[in-house]
Design a protein around this motif. Structure first.
Motif, mmCIF file in Angstrom:
data_model
loop_
_atom_site.group_PDB
_atom_site.id
_atom_site.type_symbol
_atom_site.label_atom_id
_atom_site.label_comp_id
_atom_site.label_asym_id
_atom_site.label_seq_id
_atom_site.Cartn_x
_atom_site.Cartn_y
_atom_site.Cartn_z
ATOM 1 N N LYS A 32 7.459 8.629 4.150
ATOM 2 C CA LYS A 32 6.328 7.970 3.482
ATOM 3 C C LYS A 32 6.666 7.569 2.046
ATOM 4 C CE LYS A 32 3.949 12.293 2.218
ATOM 5 N NZ LYS A 32 4.460 12.338 0.846
ATOM 6 N N ASP A 33 7.716 8.189 1.481
ATOM 7 C CA ASP A 33 8.109 7.871 0.103
ATOM 8 C C ASP A 33 9.263 6.877 0.021
ATOM 9 O OD1 ASP A 33 6.161 9.655 -0.731
ATOM 10 O OD2 ASP A 33 7.556 11.338 -0.829
ATOM 11 N N THR A 35 10.789 3.131 0.391
ATOM 12 C CA THR A 35 10.333 1.742 0.390
ATOM 13 C C THR A 35 11.412 0.810 0.936
ATOM 14 O OG1 THR A 35 11.212 1.266 -1.820
ATOM 15 C CG2 THR A 35 8.956 2.163 -1.704
ATOM 16 N N ARG A 37 12.262 -1.898 -0.451
ATOM 17 C CA ARG A 37 13.073 -2.276 -1.616
ATOM 18 C C ARG A 37 14.240 -1.311 -1.819
ATOM 19 N NH1 ARG A 37 10.493 -4.275 -7.066
ATOM 20 N NH2 ARG A 37 10.043 -5.850 -5.525
ATOM 21 N N GLU A 38 13.947 -0.012 -1.723
ATOM 22 C CA GLU A 38 15.008 0.991 -1.902
ATOM 23 C C GLU A 38 16.118 0.827 -0.871
ATOM 24 O OE1 GLU A 38 13.828 5.418 -3.117
ATOM 25 O OE2 GLU A 38 12.471 4.520 -1.655
ATOM 26 N N ARG A 47 15.193 -8.258 0.358
ATOM 27 C CA ARG A 47 14.184 -7.720 1.265
ATOM 28 C C ARG A 47 13.902 -8.667 2.424
ATOM 29 N NH1 ARG A 47 9.249 -5.985 -2.234
ATOM 30 N NH2 ARG A 47 9.893 -7.889 -3.277
ATOM 31 N N ASP A 56 8.585 -2.980 8.732
ATOM 32 C CA ASP A 56 8.502 -2.053 7.605
ATOM 33 C C ASP A 56 9.402 -0.859 7.912
ATOM 34 O OD1 ASP A 56 7.123 -0.415 9.456
ATOM 35 O OD2 ASP A 56 5.171 -1.146 8.774
#
Length: 112
Positions: A32-33, A35, A37-38, A47, A56
């Motif tokens: 959940k943490d 992203t 982007r990461e 992206r 996602d």
């Protein structure tokens, strides 16, 4: 033809890199943490490229899990006929190899 093969190889390479990035991040923190982007930054793609393959992060993990289960199923199916109790099961070799090949993801999915 040749062009398709090249694209296919590039897609596979990209997906492999994305998967590696996800498994590394999963060992650092919960999904959940994490992203998009990461993940993208970690493998140095934009992206947009990520979104060509996955909706996602959850979609990505789900697709990887499905691929792993499909692969595992194939291993099981390919050994259905083996019933000689005197031989150590070749299926075990294949299962262990599968976990070795997919160790990073297995660790990330199965937890510590």
């Amino acid at each position: 033809g040749m062009e398709e093969k090249k694209i296919d190889r590039r897609v596979r390479k990209t997906k492999r890199q994305l998967r590696l990035a996800l498994t590394e991040l999963l060992q650092e923190k919960p999904i959940k943490d994490i992203t998009v982007r990461e993940i993208a930054n970690r493998v140095d793609i934009n992206r947009g490229t990520f979104y060509l393959h996955y909706r996602d992060v959850y979609d990505m993990l789900e697709k990887i899990e499905k691929e792993l289960f499909a692969e595992f199923n194939e291993i099981m199916q390919s050994h259905k006929e083996e019933t000689d109790p005197t031989k150590p099961l070749p299926i075990l070799n294949d299962i262990f190899q599968f976990f070795i090949d997919n160790a990073d993801m297995a660790i990330a999915l199965l937890g510590p």
